[in-house]
Motif scaffolding. Structure first.
Motif, PDB file in Angstrom:
ATOM      1  N   MET A 189       0.231  -7.349  10.235  1.00  0.00           N
ATOM      2  CA  MET A 189      -0.504  -6.700  11.296  1.00  0.00           C
ATOM      3  C   MET A 189      -1.286  -5.546  10.680  1.00  0.00           C
ATOM      4  N   THR A 190      -2.442  -5.270  11.231  1.00  0.00           N
ATOM      5  CA  THR A 190      -3.242  -4.152  10.724  1.00  0.00           C
ATOM      6  C   THR A 190      -3.095  -2.943  11.644  1.00  0.00           C
ATOM      7  N   LEU A 191      -3.416  -1.788  11.116  1.00  0.00           N
ATOM      8  CA  LEU A 191      -3.232  -0.539  11.843  1.00  0.00           C
ATOM      9  C   LEU A 191      -3.976  -0.520  13.170  1.00  0.00           C
ATOM     10  N   ASP A 192      -5.144  -1.131  13.230  1.00  0.00           N
ATOM     11  CA  ASP A 192      -5.900  -1.133  14.486  1.00  0.00           C
ATOM     12  C   ASP A 192      -5.247  -1.997  15.570  1.00  0.00           C
ATOM     13  N   GLN A 193      -4.224  -2.771  15.224  1.00  0.00           N
ATOM     14  CA  GLN A 193      -3.507  -3.593  16.197  1.00  0.00           C
ATOM     15  C   GLN A 193      -2.255  -2.907  16.735  1.00  0.00           C
ATOM     16  N   THR A 194      -1.906  -1.749  16.219  1.00  0.00           N
ATOM     17  CA  THR A 194      -0.719  -1.046  16.688  1.00  0.00           C
ATOM     18  C   THR A 194      -0.959  -0.474  18.075  1.00  0.00           C
ATOM     19  N   ARG A 195       0.125  -0.151  18.742  1.00  0.00           N
ATOM     20  CA  ARG A 195       0.072   0.407  20.095  1.00  0.00           C
ATOM     21  C   ARG A 195       0.780   1.761  20.117  1.00  0.00           C
ATOM     22  N   PRO A 196       0.404   2.618  21.056  1.00  0.00           N
ATOM     23  CA  PRO A 196       1.037   3.944  21.138  1.00  0.00           C
ATOM     24  C   PRO A 196       2.556   3.853  21.170  1.00  0.00           C
ATOM     25  N   GLY A 197       3.182   4.705  20.366  1.00  0.00           N
ATOM     26  CA  GLY A 197       4.634   4.748  20.281  1.00  0.00           C
ATOM     27  C   GLY A 197       5.227   3.913  19.163  1.00  0.00           C
ATOM     28  N   GLN A 198       4.460   2.984  18.605  1.00  0.00           N
ATOM     29  CA  GLN A 198       5.000   2.150  17.529  1.00  0.00           C
ATOM     30  C   GLN A 198       5.055   2.937  16.225  1.00  0.00           C
ATOM     31  N   VAL A 199       6.174   2.788  15.525  1.00  0.00           N
ATOM     32  CA  VAL A 199       6.369   3.414  14.215  1.00  0.00           C
ATOM     33  C   VAL A 199       6.185   2.328  13.174  1.00  0.00           C
ATOM     34  N   PHE A 200       5.540   2.684  12.068  1.00  0.00           N
ATOM     35  CA  PHE A 200       5.230   1.682  11.054  1.00  0.00           C
ATOM     36  C   PHE A 200       5.263   2.285   9.661  1.00  0.00           C
ATOM     37  N   VAL A 201       5.320   1.392   8.683  1.00  0.00           N
ATOM     38  CA  VAL A 201       5.195   1.745   7.272  1.00  0.00           C
ATOM     39  C   VAL A 201       3.934   1.070   6.764  1.00  0.00           C
ATOM     40  N   ILE A 202       3.131   1.810   6.029  1.00  0.00           N
ATOM     41  CA  ILE A 202       1.909   1.245   5.471  1.00  0.00           C
ATOM     42  C   ILE A 202       2.279   0.389   4.264  1.00  0.00           C
ATOM     43  N   ARG A 203       1.886  -0.878   4.305  1.00  0.00           N
ATOM     44  CA  ARG A 203       2.215  -1.809   3.220  1.00  0.00           C
ATOM     45  C   ARG A 203       1.073  -1.924   2.206  1.00  0.00           C
ATOM     46  N   THR A 204      -0.135  -2.172   2.665  1.00  0.00           N
ATOM     47  CA  THR A 204      -1.255  -2.321   1.731  1.00  0.00           C
ATOM     48  C   THR A 204      -2.528  -1.754   2.340  1.00  0.00           C
ATOM     49  N   ILE A 205      -3.404  -1.329   1.467  1.00  0.00           N
ATOM     50  CA  ILE A 205      -4.754  -0.916   1.847  1.00  0.00           C
ATOM     51  C   ILE A 205      -5.666  -1.768   0.985  1.00  0.00           C
ATOM     52  N   ASP A 206      -6.452  -2.647   1.624  1.00  0.00           N
ATOM     53  CA  ASP A 206      -7.036  -3.789   0.937  1.00  0.00           C
ATOM     54  C   ASP A 206      -8.195  -3.569  -0.031  1.00  0.00           C
ATOM     55  N   ASP A 207      -8.834  -2.425  -0.030  1.00  0.00           N
ATOM     56  CA  ASP A 207      -9.866  -2.245  -1.051  1.00  0.00           C
ATOM     57  C   ASP A 207      -9.874  -0.801  -1.541  1.00  0.00           C
ATOM     58  N   PRO A 208     -10.369  -0.593  -2.753  1.00  0.00           N
ATOM     59  CA  PRO A 208     -10.296   0.741  -3.372  1.00  0.00           C
ATOM     60  C   PRO A 208     -10.980   1.842  -2.554  1.00  0.00           C
ATOM     61  N   GLN A 209     -12.115   1.553  -1.936  1.00  0.00           N
ATOM     62  CA  GLN A 209     -12.799   2.581  -1.153  1.00  0.00           C
ATOM     63  C   GLN A 209     -12.000   2.937   0.097  1.00  0.00           C
ATOM     64  N   ALA A 210     -11.422   1.940   0.742  1.00  0.00           N
ATOM     65  CA  ALA A 210     -10.591   2.194   1.915  1.00  0.00           C
ATOM     66  C   ALA A 210      -9.340   2.971   1.515  1.00  0.00           C
ATOM     67  N   ARG A 211      -8.752   2.623   0.348  1.00  0.00           N
ATOM     68  CA  ARG A 211      -7.562   3.330  -0.137  1.00  0.00           C
ATOM     69  C   ARG A 211      -7.887   4.800  -0.387  1.00  0.00           C
ATOM     70  N   LEU A 212      -9.014   5.069  -0.994  1.00  0.00           N
ATOM     71  CA  LEU A 212      -9.428   6.447  -1.257  1.00  0.00           C
ATOM     72  C   LEU A 212      -9.655   7.208   0.051  1.00  0.00           C
ATOM     73  N   ALA A 213     -10.294   6.562   1.018  1.00  0.00           N
ATOM     74  CA  ALA A 213     -10.520   7.200   2.320  1.00  0.00           C
ATOM     75  C   ALA A 213      -9.192   7.514   3.003  1.00  0.00           C
ATOM     76  N   ALA A 214      -8.236   6.592   2.942  1.00  0.00           N
ATOM     77  CA  ALA A 214      -6.926   6.810   3.558  1.00  0.00           C
ATOM     78  C   ALA A 214      -6.175   7.947   2.866  1.00  0.00           C
ATOM     79  N   ILE A 215      -6.254   8.003   1.547  1.00  0.00           N
ATOM     80  CA  ILE A 215      -5.582   9.067   0.801  1.00  0.00           C
ATOM     81  C   ILE A 215      -6.129  10.434   1.207  1.00  0.00           C
ATOM     82  N   ARG A 216      -7.410  10.499   1.493  1.00  0.00           N
ATOM     83  CA  ARG A 216      -8.002  11.757   1.969  1.00  0.00           C
ATOM     84  C   ARG A 216      -7.365  12.226   3.270  1.00  0.00           C
ATOM     85  N   PHE A 217      -6.877  11.279   4.065  1.00  0.00           N
ATOM     86  CA  PHE A 217      -6.185  11.606   5.305  1.00  0.00           C
ATOM     87  C   PHE A 217      -4.685  11.828   5.079  1.00  0.00           C
TER      88      PHE A 217
END
Length: 74
Positions: free
Chosen positions: A1-29
């Protein structure tokens, strides 16, 4: 499942970030693979608001769609 499919209140662990630019953007957050967080709000057609610790951040749908998560219990 991807993060945009989660619903309010759900707790999750991030498993993968699929491309280097997205990974860098996520790390900034402060989000990296293996991090545990919770979905606070999903705005219709807009960002996904995530809480990690005491910090809340709004991630755009394009970035959220590139982050694979695994739901966890409470």
């Amino acid at each position: 499942m991807t993060l945009d499919q989660t619903r309010p209140g759900q707790v999750f662990v991030i498993r993968t970030i699929d491309d280097p630019q997205a990974r860098l953007a996520a790390i900034r957050f402060g989000i990296a693979e293996g991090a545990r967080a919770a979905c606070q709000t999903v705005l219709p057609g807009g960002p996904v608001v995530v809480r990690k610790g005491k910090q809340e951040m709004a991630l755009g749908r394009n970035l959220a769609h590139r982050i694979t998560v695994e739901l966890v219990e409470g």
